[in-house]
Scaffold this motif. Structure first.
Motif, PDB file in Angstrom:
ATOM      1  N   UNK A 163       4.467  -4.114  -1.838  1.00  0.00           N
ATOM      2  CA  UNK A 163       5.783  -3.917  -1.679  1.00  0.00           C
ATOM      3  C   UNK A 163       5.987  -2.780  -0.510  1.00  0.00           C
ATOM      4  N   UNK A 164       7.232  -2.958   0.000  1.00  0.00           N
ATOM      5  CA  UNK A 164       7.534  -1.697   0.753  1.00  0.00           C
ATOM      6  C   UNK A 164       6.938  -1.782   2.249  1.00  0.00           C
ATOM      7  N   UNK A 165       6.511  -2.622   2.662  1.00  0.00           N
ATOM      8  CA  UNK A 165       5.930  -2.649   3.904  1.00  0.00           C
ATOM      9  C   UNK A 165       6.764  -3.143   5.146  1.00  0.00           C
ATOM     10  N   UNK A 166       6.650  -2.218   6.258  1.00  0.00           N
ATOM     11  CA  UNK A 166       7.515  -2.587   7.287  1.00  0.00           C
ATOM     12  C   UNK A 166       6.967  -3.395   8.348  1.00  0.00           C
ATOM     13  N   UNK A 167       7.311  -4.550   8.861  1.00  0.00           N
ATOM     14  CA  UNK A 167       6.870  -5.429   9.776  1.00  0.00           C
ATOM     15  C   UNK A 167       6.750  -4.905  11.108  1.00  0.00           C
ATOM     16  N   UNK A 168       7.586  -3.659  11.324  1.00  0.00           N
ATOM     17  CA  UNK A 168       7.203  -3.213  12.736  1.00  0.00           C
ATOM     18  C   UNK A 168       6.384  -2.197  12.765  1.00  0.00           C
ATOM     19  N   UNK A 169       5.731  -1.719  11.720  1.00  0.00           N
ATOM     20  CA  UNK A 169       4.779  -0.697  11.522  1.00  0.00           C
ATOM     21  C   UNK A 169       3.362  -0.937  11.910  1.00  0.00           C
ATOM     22  N   UNK A 170       2.814  -0.550  12.999  1.00  0.00           N
ATOM     23  CA  UNK A 170       1.458  -0.716  13.444  1.00  0.00           C
ATOM     24  C   UNK A 170       0.482  -0.347  12.111  1.00  0.00           C
ATOM     25  N   UNK A 171       0.873   0.662  11.396  1.00  0.00           N
ATOM     26  CA  UNK A 171      -0.137   1.041  10.231  1.00  0.00           C
ATOM     27  C   UNK A 171       0.051   0.167   9.319  1.00  0.00           C
ATOM     28  N   UNK A 172       1.310  -0.481   8.926  1.00  0.00           N
ATOM     29  CA  UNK A 172       1.247  -1.202   7.886  1.00  0.00           C
ATOM     30  C   UNK A 172       0.511  -2.452   8.240  1.00  0.00           C
ATOM     31  N   UNK A 173       0.846  -3.219   9.531  1.00  0.00           N
ATOM     32  CA  UNK A 173       0.023  -4.133   9.948  1.00  0.00           C
ATOM     33  C   UNK A 173      -1.570  -4.102   9.859  1.00  0.00           C
ATOM     34  N   UNK A 175     -16.109   2.616   9.169  1.00  0.00           N
ATOM     35  CA  UNK A 175     -15.828   3.894   9.587  1.00  0.00           C
ATOM     36  C   UNK A 175     -14.593   4.084  10.009  1.00  0.00           C
ATOM     37  N   UNK A 176     -13.770   5.112   9.821  1.00  0.00           N
ATOM     38  CA  UNK A 176     -12.529   5.788  10.211  1.00  0.00           C
ATOM     39  C   UNK A 176     -12.293   5.458  11.897  1.00  0.00           C
ATOM     40  N   UNK A 177     -13.156   5.916  12.343  1.00  0.00           N
ATOM     41  CA  UNK A 177     -13.143   6.209  14.012  1.00  0.00           C
ATOM     42  C   UNK A 177     -13.084   4.760  14.581  1.00  0.00           C
ATOM     43  N   UNK A 178     -13.908   3.763  13.893  1.00  0.00           N
ATOM     44  CA  UNK A 178     -14.062   2.451  14.681  1.00  0.00           C
ATOM     45  C   UNK A 178     -12.570   1.729  14.153  1.00  0.00           C
ATOM     46  N   UNK A 179     -12.002   2.136  12.949  1.00  0.00           N
ATOM     47  CA  UNK A 179     -10.537   1.454  12.642  1.00  0.00           C
ATOM     48  C   UNK A 179      -9.690   1.874  13.440  1.00  0.00           C
ATOM     49  N   UNK A 180      -9.638   3.231  13.562  1.00  0.00           N
ATOM     50  CA  UNK A 180      -8.670   4.024  14.757  1.00  0.00           C
ATOM     51  C   UNK A 180      -8.589   3.280  15.872  1.00  0.00           C
ATOM     52  N   UNK A 181     -10.128   3.178  16.615  1.00  0.00           N
ATOM     53  CA  UNK A 181     -10.061   2.304  17.718  1.00  0.00           C
ATOM     54  C   UNK A 181      -9.735   0.859  17.817  1.00  0.00           C
ATOM     55  N   UNK A 218      -4.962   6.005   9.866  1.00  0.00           N
ATOM     56  CA  UNK A 218      -6.098   5.575   9.299  1.00  0.00           C
ATOM     57  C   UNK A 218      -6.348   6.056   7.981  1.00  0.00           C
ATOM     58  N   UNK A 219      -6.346   7.415   7.680  1.00  0.00           N
ATOM     59  CA  UNK A 219      -6.475   7.957   6.423  1.00  0.00           C
ATOM     60  C   UNK A 219      -5.350   7.209   5.305  1.00  0.00           C
ATOM     61  N   UNK A 220      -4.180   7.211   5.772  1.00  0.00           N
ATOM     62  CA  UNK A 220      -3.309   6.437   4.858  1.00  0.00           C
ATOM     63  C   UNK A 220      -3.905   5.136   4.562  1.00  0.00           C
ATOM     64  N   UNK A 221      -4.266   4.311   5.451  1.00  0.00           N
ATOM     65  CA  UNK A 221      -4.741   2.912   5.278  1.00  0.00           C
ATOM     66  C   UNK A 221      -5.794   2.915   4.176  1.00  0.00           C
ATOM     67  N   UNK A 232      -5.714   9.334  13.525  1.00  0.00           N
ATOM     68  CA  UNK A 232      -6.704   9.619  12.360  1.00  0.00           C
ATOM     69  C   UNK A 232      -5.617   9.631  10.951  1.00  0.00           C
ATOM     70  N   UNK A 233      -4.364  10.376  11.013  1.00  0.00           N
ATOM     71  CA  UNK A 233      -3.609  10.189   9.994  1.00  0.00           C
ATOM     72  C   UNK A 233      -3.231   8.770   9.472  1.00  0.00           C
TER      73      UNK A 233
END
Length: 281
Positions: free
Chosen positions: A15-25, A46-52, A61-64, A58-59
Motif C-alpha cells: 500500500x501507499x506507493x507512488x507511481x512517480x517515485x523512483x524509490x518506490x518503483x 550490495x547497496x552500492x550495486x542497487x544504487x548504481x 537504497x536504505x529505505x528499500x 544511499x538514503x
C-alpha cells in the motif's frame, strides 16, 4: 491465513506507493525479483550495486532494504569485519528463505536439548549462572512460594552454531533442587530427569507466548543489527507435577526467525486434568 505464497505476494502490491517515485518503483522491481526467485536464499544484496542500477542515493537504497526486511524478504546481518570498499557499512543484506519450514521445529516436549536433538540437531548449551536467590513476588507467585523464600536461578544460552545465539533461558527452581546443583552445571543435563531423581514427577506444563520487538540490550546479546526488524518470542513456561504443584518456571527469549513452535493440547477444558484447570486461567 495459509501462506501467503510468493505468487500471492506478487499479485498484492504494497500500500501507499507512488507511481512517480523512483524509490518506490525500484523497491517493487527488486521485490518482484526476489519473489520470482532471481536471487537465491542467502545471496547478498550490495547497496552500492542497487544504487548504481536504479540511479538512487544511499538514503533511498536504505529505505528499500528496510522495506524488504520488514516483509521478511531479506535478512539484515551486522558486519563483524569491515573490508574495503565497504568500511563505512554497518550491515550486510541477504535474501531470506521464504519457506518457514526451514526453521527449527520445537515440539515443546521435554527440555530444549532433548526436544531438538530428537530431530537430529546438534546444539550447544552454555550455562551462564547457577545460584541461590530470594524469590521476588512474581517468582514466588509462579512457584507457589512465599516472597523472600530461597529459590535457585539457572541461566543458559542456547546456540545453533558458534556464532548464532538462538535463545536465552532463565529458570527458577524451588530450593529442594539445591541437592543436585553440581549436576545442573553439565551443559547437556536434562532438568526433568534430575527432578525425577529427587522423587518429583514433572508431567504438565503451561506456556504463555508474547511476540515483542528486541530491546537494545537484547540486540547486543543476540548480535542483531539495530536495523533488523526480527521479533523475539517471550515464553513463560510453568512445569507441574501430577497434583498441580509447580516444579519450575522458565522465562525464555527466542529468536522468532529461527524457530517454529508446535503445540499439542486438548480441545475441551473438560479434557484438562482437574489439578491444572485453574492453572490454565
Amino acid at each position: 491465513m495459509r501462506g501467503p505464497t510468493p505468487e500471492q505476494l506478487l499479485r498484492s502490491q504494497p500500500p501507499r506507493l507512488r507511481a512517480s517515485s523512483k524509490t518506490d518503483q525500484a523497491y517493487l522491481d527488486l521485490r518482484e525479483q526476489i519473489l520470482r526467485g532471481a536471487y537465491q536464499p542467502g545471496q547478498q544484496l550490495v547497496p552500492r550495486a542497487i544504487a548504481e542500477r536504479y540511479q538512487l542515493n544511499n538514503t533511498s537504497v536504505q529505505l528499500i532494504l528496510l522495506r524488504l526486511a520488514s516483509e521478511g524478504l531479506i535478512k539484515i546481518v551486522p558486519i563483524k569485519e569491515h573490508r574495503w570498499p565497504y568500511n563505512a557499512a554497518q550491515d550486510e543484506y541477504h535474501v531470506a528463505a521464504l519457506d518457514r519450514r526451514t526453521r527449527l521445529l520445537s515440539t515443546r516436549q521435554g527440555d530444549f536439548v532433548s526436544d531438538l536433538r530428537r530431530q537430529g540437531q546438534q546444539l550447544r548449551i552454555e550455562v551462564e549462572e547457577i545460584r541461590v536467590v530470594y524469590a521476588d513476588e512474581e517468582v514466588a507467585r509462579l512457584l507457589a512460594l512465599s516472597p523472600g523464600e530461597k529459590a535457585i536461578i539457572y541461566r543458559q544460552r542456547q546456540w545453533l552454531d558458534a556464532e548464532t545465539l538462538m535463545a536465552l533461558s532463565e529458570t527458577y527452581l524451588p530450593f529442594w533442587m539445591a541437592e543436585l546443583l553440581p549436576e545442573l552445571e553439565a551443559p547437556d543435563c536434562d532438568l526433568y530427569l534430575l527432578m525425577r531423581r529427587l522423587g518429583k514427577q514433572p508431567s504438565w506444563c503451561t506456556e504463555a507466548v508474547d511476540v515483542v520487538h528486541a530491546s537494545s540490550l537484547e540486540r547486543v546479546i543476540f548480535g542483531l543489527s539495530p536495523n533488523d526488524p526480527c521479533p523475539l518470542l517471550k515464553l513463560t513456561r510453568r512445569v507441574f507435577d501430577r497434583s498441580g504443584e509447580p516444579l519450575s518456571v522458565d522465562f525464555l527469549t527466542n529468536r522468532a526467525d529461527l524457530y517454529r513452535l508446535q503445540y499439542s493440547f486438548p480441545l475441551s477444558p473438560e479434557d484438562v486434568p482437574e489439578p491444572f484447570r485453574e492453572q490454565e486461567r
